[in-house]
Design a protein around this motif. Structure first.
Motif, mmCIF file in Angstrom:
data_model
loop_
_atom_site.group_PDB
_atom_site.id
_atom_site.type_symbol
_atom_site.label_atom_id
_atom_site.label_comp_id
_atom_site.label_asym_id
_atom_site.label_seq_id
_atom_site.Cartn_x
_atom_site.Cartn_y
_atom_site.Cartn_z
ATOM 1 N N UNK A 142 -1.996 -36.193 15.763
ATOM 2 C CA UNK A 142 -1.858 -34.777 15.434
ATOM 3 C C UNK A 142 -2.658 -33.909 16.395
ATOM 4 N N UNK A 143 -2.145 -32.712 16.718
ATOM 5 C CA UNK A 143 -2.926 -31.771 17.530
ATOM 6 C C UNK A 143 -4.064 -31.173 16.714
ATOM 7 N N UNK A 149 3.171 -26.858 16.149
ATOM 8 C CA UNK A 149 2.012 -26.949 15.266
ATOM 9 C C UNK A 149 2.272 -26.297 13.916
ATOM 10 N N UNK A 150 3.033 -25.222 13.910
ATOM 11 C CA UNK A 150 3.310 -24.535 12.636
ATOM 12 C C UNK A 150 4.058 -25.444 11.661
ATOM 13 N N UNK A 195 6.081 -36.728 5.527
ATOM 14 C CA UNK A 195 4.931 -36.433 6.396
ATOM 15 C C UNK A 195 4.989 -37.242 7.685
ATOM 16 N N UNK A 196 5.154 -38.554 7.571
ATOM 17 C CA UNK A 196 5.173 -39.404 8.762
ATOM 18 C C UNK A 196 6.395 -39.138 9.629
ATOM 19 N N UNK A 197 7.525 -38.772 8.999
ATOM 20 C CA UNK A 197 8.707 -38.474 9.790
ATOM 21 C C UNK A 197 8.487 -37.231 10.650
ATOM 22 N N UNK A 198 7.899 -36.187 10.101
ATOM 23 C CA UNK A 198 7.652 -34.969 10.882
ATOM 24 C C UNK A 198 6.653 -35.246 12.009
ATOM 25 N N UNK A 199 5.594 -36.018 11.706
ATOM 26 C CA UNK A 199 4.621 -36.378 12.743
ATOM 27 C C UNK A 199 5.307 -37.164 13.852
ATOM 28 N N UNK A 200 6.133 -38.136 13.460
ATOM 29 C CA UNK A 200 6.865 -38.943 14.445
ATOM 30 C C UNK A 200 7.809 -38.079 15.271
ATOM 31 N N UNK A 201 8.567 -37.200 14.603
ATOM 32 C CA UNK A 201 9.565 -36.379 15.292
ATOM 33 C C UNK A 201 8.919 -35.490 16.361
ATOM 34 N N UNK A 202 7.804 -34.855 16.014
ATOM 35 C CA UNK A 202 7.129 -33.983 16.978
ATOM 36 C C UNK A 202 6.525 -34.787 18.119
#
Length: 565
Positions: free
Chosen positions: A88-89, A53-54, A27-34
């Protein structure tokens, strides 16, 4: 005989830790990456790039499903992340907002065991009646309706979930480990994960202690003791413990139960107005606010007059506070907004903890300047007509694309305001949120009747016209002097052969000037030039007060140079 609650065994701890680490790491990796992708693009000047966002929604849906199964801290973490517009958006945030309503309750057997363990006596000696089905379930505890055996009063009994201390410690350690791994191997200068952990840990330990919650409830009771429109339930001192809390039971109608409100002929506009007024009083005057205002925690008290509904608040585990220092910085943000001074706003935001170490203040200043340009010239009347959702979205885009992080207190404030917007609009579509906010904000910012001429708009216009140069001049002069004194700047005066001091011709016919007396006289000399030039400019443009101020500063500086000869 009291039944002891079994602790989580070693094997179960290992299994849970593995599941938590795997969930958090992904979860945190995807948030960080985006976040990294957007920030890097905007550093290159590409402001059209948005987070995927998807992809974020996909990972957050998986997080929510697993968090519900794991319970306790993972649910609380999801709720905490749902307040973080810096991470997060908006569309992604909405995925986590429903976690509060999806928490499964613990068994009634646990409730009985916890009560008996805390009070050291059978539950029947404490309560003559206690309902087996819980009235409300949250991530850290649940509530049951009961009747006190001693007095016959109807009360709400709040009981913590089993092994709460052990599970909280385990999950916090897992979260800290995941953040350590991410920060160890990638650049996280634009996303303050360590700060996020510290804020989350502090709020969890505050909420998990019911003694603290009882103190919060008593403080709110005192705050609203003279307000007939607001009701705070009474805490029963005799039954306060760290894991069990007994508080007055409140019958009423939830704020979002519109059918029941209409059936009782309750004035919904009055409900919205009184609720929002109560919150603005907490924000702007008391500096201490209820940080979890979802409809399940706010009721129209049973027996209220339809035209004068009484609003009752419940659940005081999550609170926020605004200190005097925070108020001063918030005023600076307001002043920076009306004078379009992005630098002043960035300084204030930094003091409040929005801008972490390693952030690029120049990039943030540029981003804020864009927002200021967008809303510059908007009158108070136009402000009333703006869609709050649009303003909020602009701010969210700014936060998401820059190395900001939101301190927990302001995350709570933002969530509270967002929730109140939704609740008040649902109650009464014609309710004007900004209209209610203006008197409180005006007093909070020192712009009440004592310091205004006619209206807030006139004050803003005056400050904008007469104060902006004064606000920016000291900073500009200070910056100029610092650069001269440190040798970072060499002043070139073109075609001035009579200037005293040593001159060295340059290729453009200018002159490098060295003023006798060293850097101190140089500082005074250039302050004199800046003050004199500013004073002449301001007086010719009919800005007499700031103009004469600058001319006076120039005179004082000239005297200083004479005495330093």
């Amino acid at each position: 005989m009291q039944k002891k609650i079994p602790r989580v065994n070693r094997f179960s701890q290992l299994v849970r830790s593995f599941r938590v680490v795997r969930l958090l790491l992904w979860t945190l990796w995807v948030i960080y990456r985006e976040r990294r992708r957007v920030v890097k693009a905007r550093e290159r000047g590409n402001y059209e790039v948005q987070p995927n966002t998807d992809v974020l929604i996909e990972v957050l849906v998986a997080f929510r499903q697993t968090a519900i199964k794991l319970g306790v801290l993972m649910i609380k973490l999801g709720q905490f992340m749902s307040t973080r517009a810096d991470l997060l958006p908006e569309r992604a945030l909405k995925v986590l907002t429903s976690l509060q309503d999806e928490v499964p309750p613990e068994s009634f057997e646990h409730v009985v065991s916890a009560i008996e363990a805390e009070y050291k006596k059978p539950v029947g000696e404490i309560f003559s009646k206690i309902e087996t089905q819980c009235a409300a379930a949250a991530s850290l505890g649940q509530v049951h309706k009961a009747v006190l055996a001693k007095t016959g009063e109807t009360v709400a009994v709040k009981v913590q979930r089993p092994n709460i201390d052990q599970l909280v410690m385990m999950d916090l350690n897992s979260l800290r480990f995941v953040i350590w791994v991410i920060t160890k191997f990638v650049d996280t200068s634009f996303i303050d994960l360590k700060g996020f952990y510290r804020e989350f840990r502090r709020t969890v330990y505050e909420e998990v202690d019911f003694v603290t919650e009882a103190a919060n409830a008593k403080r709110f009771k005192e705050m609203f003791k003279d307000d007939r429109a607001i009701y705070i339930p009474t805490v029963y001192e005799e039954y306060i413990t760290r894991r069990v809390l007994v508080i007055e039971w409140i019958d009423g109608i939830k704020l979002n139960d519109y059918a029941a409100l209409d059936a009782a002929k309750i004035d919904r506009l009055q409900v919205a107005t009184r609720t929002v007024n109560a919150y603005f009083y907490q924000f702007f005057e008391a500096g201490f606010f209820h940080a979890d205002p979802h409809p399940g925690n706010i009721f129209v008290k049973a027996g209220s007059s339809p035209d004068e509904p009484v609003i009752a608040f419940l659940d005081f585990g999550m609170v926020g506070s605004i200190t005097k220092g925070m108020k001063r910085s918030l005023r600076d943000i307001f002043l920076g907004f009306i004078t379009r001074d992005a630098h002043l706003m960035v300084q204030a935001l930094s003091r409040l903890g929005f801008i972490g170490e390693g952030a690029n203040p120049v990039a943030i200043e540029k981003a804020i300047a864009l927002i200021l340009e967008q809303y510059h010239g908007v009158t108070l009347a136009q402000m009333r007509e703006l869609e709050m959702d649009d303003i909020a979205q602009d701010m969210i885009n700014l936060l998401y694309g820059q190395p900001f992080h939101i301190p927990a207190q302001f995350a709570f404030t933002g969530r509270a305001i967002g929730t109140l917007l939704g609740v008040s609009t649902g109650l009464a579509p014609d309710f004007n949120f900004i209209e209610v906010a203006i008197p409180y904000a005006r007093a909070f910012l020192g712009l009440d009747a004592n310091s205004m001429r006619d209206t807030l708009q006139e004050v803003l216009t005056q400050v904008l016209e007469n104060g902006k140069v004064l606000l920016s001049l000291p900073r500009s002069v200070e910056s100029l002097i610092t650069r001269i004194d440190s040798g970072q700047m060499e002043v070139k005066l073109a075609n001035l052969p009579q200037v005293r001091g040593r001159r060295g011709r340059n290729g453009n016919g200018g002159a490098s000037v060295s003023i006798p007396g060293g850097s101190g006289r140089a500082s005074l000399f250039f302050m004199f030039l800046a003050s004199m030039g500013s004073g002449v400019y301001l007086t010719t443009t009919h800005l007499d007060i700031p103009g004469w101020f600058c001319l006076g500063l120039a005179a004082v500086t000239a005297l200083g140079m004479l005495f330093r000869r």
